[in-house]
Every structure is written in structure tokens, then in C-alpha cells.
Motif scaffolding. Structure first.
Motif, PDB file in Angstrom:
ATOM      1  N   GLN A  13       0.829  -1.201   0.000  1.00  0.00           N
ATOM      2  CA  GLN A  13       0.000   0.000   0.000  1.00  0.00           C
ATOM      3  C   GLN A  13       0.864   1.251   0.000  1.00  0.00           C
ATOM      4  O   GLN A  13       2.022   1.210   0.458  1.00  0.00           O
ATOM      5  CB  GLN A  13      -0.910   0.005   1.229  1.00  0.00           C
ATOM      6  CG  GLN A  13      -1.981  -1.070   1.206  1.00  0.00           C
ATOM      7  CD  GLN A  13      -2.951  -0.932   2.354  1.00  0.00           C
ATOM      8  OE1 GLN A  13      -2.692  -0.235   3.335  1.00  0.00           O
ATOM      9  NE2 GLN A  13      -4.090  -1.605   2.250  1.00  0.00           N
ATOM     10  N   PRO A  14       0.335   2.342  -0.499  1.00  0.00           N
ATOM     11  CA  PRO A  14       1.085   3.604  -0.427  1.00  0.00           C
ATOM     12  C   PRO A  14       1.524   3.906   1.006  1.00  0.00           C
ATOM     13  O   PRO A  14       0.761   3.705   1.954  1.00  0.00           O
ATOM     14  CB  PRO A  14       0.079   4.636  -0.928  1.00  0.00           C
ATOM     15  CG  PRO A  14      -0.809   3.863  -1.850  1.00  0.00           C
ATOM     16  CD  PRO A  14      -0.941   2.509  -1.222  1.00  0.00           C
ATOM     17  N   GLY A  16       3.904   2.269   2.439  1.00  0.00           N
ATOM     18  CA  GLY A  16       4.520   1.060   2.947  1.00  0.00           C
ATOM     19  C   GLY A  16       5.979   0.917   2.531  1.00  0.00           C
ATOM     20  O   GLY A  16       6.555   1.811   1.896  1.00  0.00           O
ATOM     21  N   SER A  82       8.226   4.638   2.397  1.00  0.00           N
ATOM     22  CA  SER A  82       7.294   5.680   1.942  1.00  0.00           C
ATOM     23  C   SER A  82       6.965   5.510   0.467  1.00  0.00           C
ATOM     24  O   SER A  82       7.019   6.467  -0.318  1.00  0.00           O
ATOM     25  CB  SER A  82       7.887   7.075   2.203  1.00  0.00           C
ATOM     26  OG  SER A  82       8.185   7.256   3.563  1.00  0.00           O
ATOM     27  N   LYS A  84       5.249   5.140  -3.094  1.00  0.00           N
ATOM     28  CA  LYS A  84       4.192   5.879  -3.766  1.00  0.00           C
ATOM     29  C   LYS A  84       3.698   5.081  -4.974  1.00  0.00           C
ATOM     30  O   LYS A  84       4.452   4.260  -5.521  1.00  0.00           O
ATOM     31  CB  LYS A  84       4.725   7.227  -4.251  1.00  0.00           C
ATOM     32  CG  LYS A  84       5.347   8.085  -3.175  1.00  0.00           C
ATOM     33  CD  LYS A  84       5.951   9.351  -3.773  1.00  0.00           C
ATOM     34  CE  LYS A  84       6.612  10.220  -2.719  1.00  0.00           C
ATOM     35  NZ  LYS A  84       7.204  11.447  -3.298  1.00  0.00           N
ATOM     36  N   PRO A  85       2.484   5.331  -5.423  1.00  0.00           N
ATOM     37  CA  PRO A  85       2.011   4.623  -6.621  1.00  0.00           C
ATOM     38  C   PRO A  85       2.947   4.789  -7.823  1.00  0.00           C
ATOM     39  O   PRO A  85       3.093   3.853  -8.626  1.00  0.00           O
ATOM     40  CB  PRO A  85       0.650   5.268  -6.873  1.00  0.00           C
ATOM     41  CG  PRO A  85       0.182   5.689  -5.518  1.00  0.00           C
ATOM     42  CD  PRO A  85       1.433   6.135  -4.804  1.00  0.00           C
ATOM     43  N   THR A  88       5.606   2.174  -8.762  1.00  0.00           N
ATOM     44  CA  THR A  88       5.222   0.911  -9.389  1.00  0.00           C
ATOM     45  C   THR A  88       6.005   0.694 -10.675  1.00  0.00           C
ATOM     46  O   THR A  88       6.017   1.549 -11.566  1.00  0.00           O
ATOM     47  CB  THR A  88       3.717   0.905  -9.699  1.00  0.00           C
ATOM     48  OG1 THR A  88       2.989   0.956  -8.462  1.00  0.00           O
ATOM     49  CG2 THR A  88       3.322  -0.348 -10.464  1.00  0.00           C
ATOM     50  N   THR A 111       4.511  -3.275  -6.966  1.00  0.00           N
ATOM     51  CA  THR A 111       3.249  -2.594  -7.211  1.00  0.00           C
ATOM     52  C   THR A 111       2.812  -1.876  -5.938  1.00  0.00           C
ATOM     53  O   THR A 111       2.701  -2.501  -4.883  1.00  0.00           O
ATOM     54  CB  THR A 111       2.154  -3.585  -7.638  1.00  0.00           C
ATOM     55  OG1 THR A 111       2.575  -4.279  -8.816  1.00  0.00           O
ATOM     56  CG2 THR A 111       0.848  -2.856  -7.931  1.00  0.00           C
ATOM     57  N   VAL A 112       2.598  -0.581  -6.063  1.00  0.00           N
ATOM     58  CA  VAL A 112       2.158   0.239  -4.933  1.00  0.00           C
ATOM     59  C   VAL A 112       0.729   0.678  -5.222  1.00  0.00           C
ATOM     60  O   VAL A 112       0.490   1.496  -6.107  1.00  0.00           O
ATOM     61  CB  VAL A 112       3.074   1.445  -4.716  1.00  0.00           C
ATOM     62  CG1 VAL A 112       2.642   2.207  -3.458  1.00  0.00           C
ATOM     63  CG2 VAL A 112       4.522   1.005  -4.624  1.00  0.00           C
ATOM     64  N   SER A 113      -0.200   0.128  -4.456  1.00  0.00           N
ATOM     65  CA  SER A 113      -1.609   0.391  -4.743  1.00  0.00           C
ATOM     66  C   SER A 113      -2.463   0.056  -3.533  1.00  0.00           C
ATOM     67  O   SER A 113      -2.095  -0.774  -2.698  1.00  0.00           O
ATOM     68  CB  SER A 113      -2.056  -0.452  -5.941  1.00  0.00           C
ATOM     69  OG  SER A 113      -3.443  -0.298  -6.172  1.00  0.00           O
ATOM     70  N   THR A 114      -3.625   0.709  -3.465  1.00  0.00           N
ATOM     71  CA  THR A 114      -4.593   0.380  -2.425  1.00  0.00           C
ATOM     72  C   THR A 114      -5.440  -0.799  -2.879  1.00  0.00           C
ATOM     73  O   THR A 114      -6.258  -1.315  -2.139  1.00  0.00           O
ATOM     74  CB  THR A 114      -5.490   1.584  -2.123  1.00  0.00           C
ATOM     75  OG1 THR A 114      -6.121   2.013  -3.336  1.00  0.00           O
ATOM     76  CG2 THR A 114      -4.673   2.739  -1.564  1.00  0.00           C
TER      77      THR A 114
END
Length: 114
Positions: A13-14, A16, A82, A84-85, A88, A111-114
Motif C-alpha cells: 500500500q502507499p 509502505g 514511503s 508511492k504509486p 510501481t 506494485t504500490v496500490s490500495t
């Protein structure tokens, strides 16, 4: 032939963190580093570290990512905080034998995503 094996990618997740590792099967390298390639974009430098420990970072990751290296284990790490999307991408390990010759890993997806 030198093989580079990456690990540590995944979905986060963003905000993370992830830690990437890359082990070289053999060899002595003047520098090791990480590059990344997002869909539709060119491969770009993320961070590099020389055999003497000199670090270099892309502006976009300064203060968030930390590269480190264990020469005895022929291993390079990338601690990513920290996230960020826009981080990715597929992350590739690189090990430079000379300024003009290097090896690449197969890549690991981050992959940075909710």
C-alpha cells in the motif's frame, strides 16, 4: 556466466515499505545497482553503489530509498520506504564489471496500490 537473482518484490500500500535483494552467482563488480521500468516508459536508474560504498540516487527516490551492499556475499539491497504509486515498476538489478560491461537480473515487480 554470471546470474543475478532478485527477490523481495510484491504488492504494498502507499506509504509502505519493501526490501529488494539481488544475489550475484559469482564475479567482482565495480558497482551494483537497481533500475526500474514502468509500463510505457524507459528503464531508469534508481540507485547504485560502488565497491567502495559510494551511493547514487535518482532525485525521485532520495530520502526514501536506501541502497546497500555486502561484497562478501555479492549481494545488493534496496530498502524502499514511503512508497508511492508512481514507484510501481519492474525493478532490475545490475552488476557492472567495467564501465562498459554489466549483467542484468530478470526483474521483480513492485506494485504500490490500495
Amino acid at each position: 556466466q554470471v546470474q543475478l537473482v532478485e527477490s523481495g518484490g510484491g504488492l504494498v500500500q502507499p506509504g509502505g515499505s519493501l526490501r529488494l535483494s539481488c544475489v550475484a552467482s559469482r564475479g567482482v563488480f565495480i558497482a551494483m545497482g537497481w533500475y526500474r521500468q514502468a509500463p510505457g516508459k524507459q528503464r531508469e536508474l534508481v540507485a547504485t553503489i560502488t565497491s567502495l560504498g559510494r551511493e547514487n540516487y535518482a532525485d525521485s527516490v532520495k530520502g526514501r530509498f536506501t541502497i546497500s551492499r555486502d561484497n562478501a556475499k555479492n549481494t545488493v539491497y534496496l530498502q524502499m520506504n514511503s512508497l508511492k504509486p508512481e514507484d510501481t515498476a519492474v525493478y532490475y538489478c545490475n552488476a557492472a564489471v567495467t564501465k562498459f560491461s554489466s549483467y542484468w537480473g530478470q526483474g521483480t515487480q513492485v506494485t504500490v496500490s490500495t
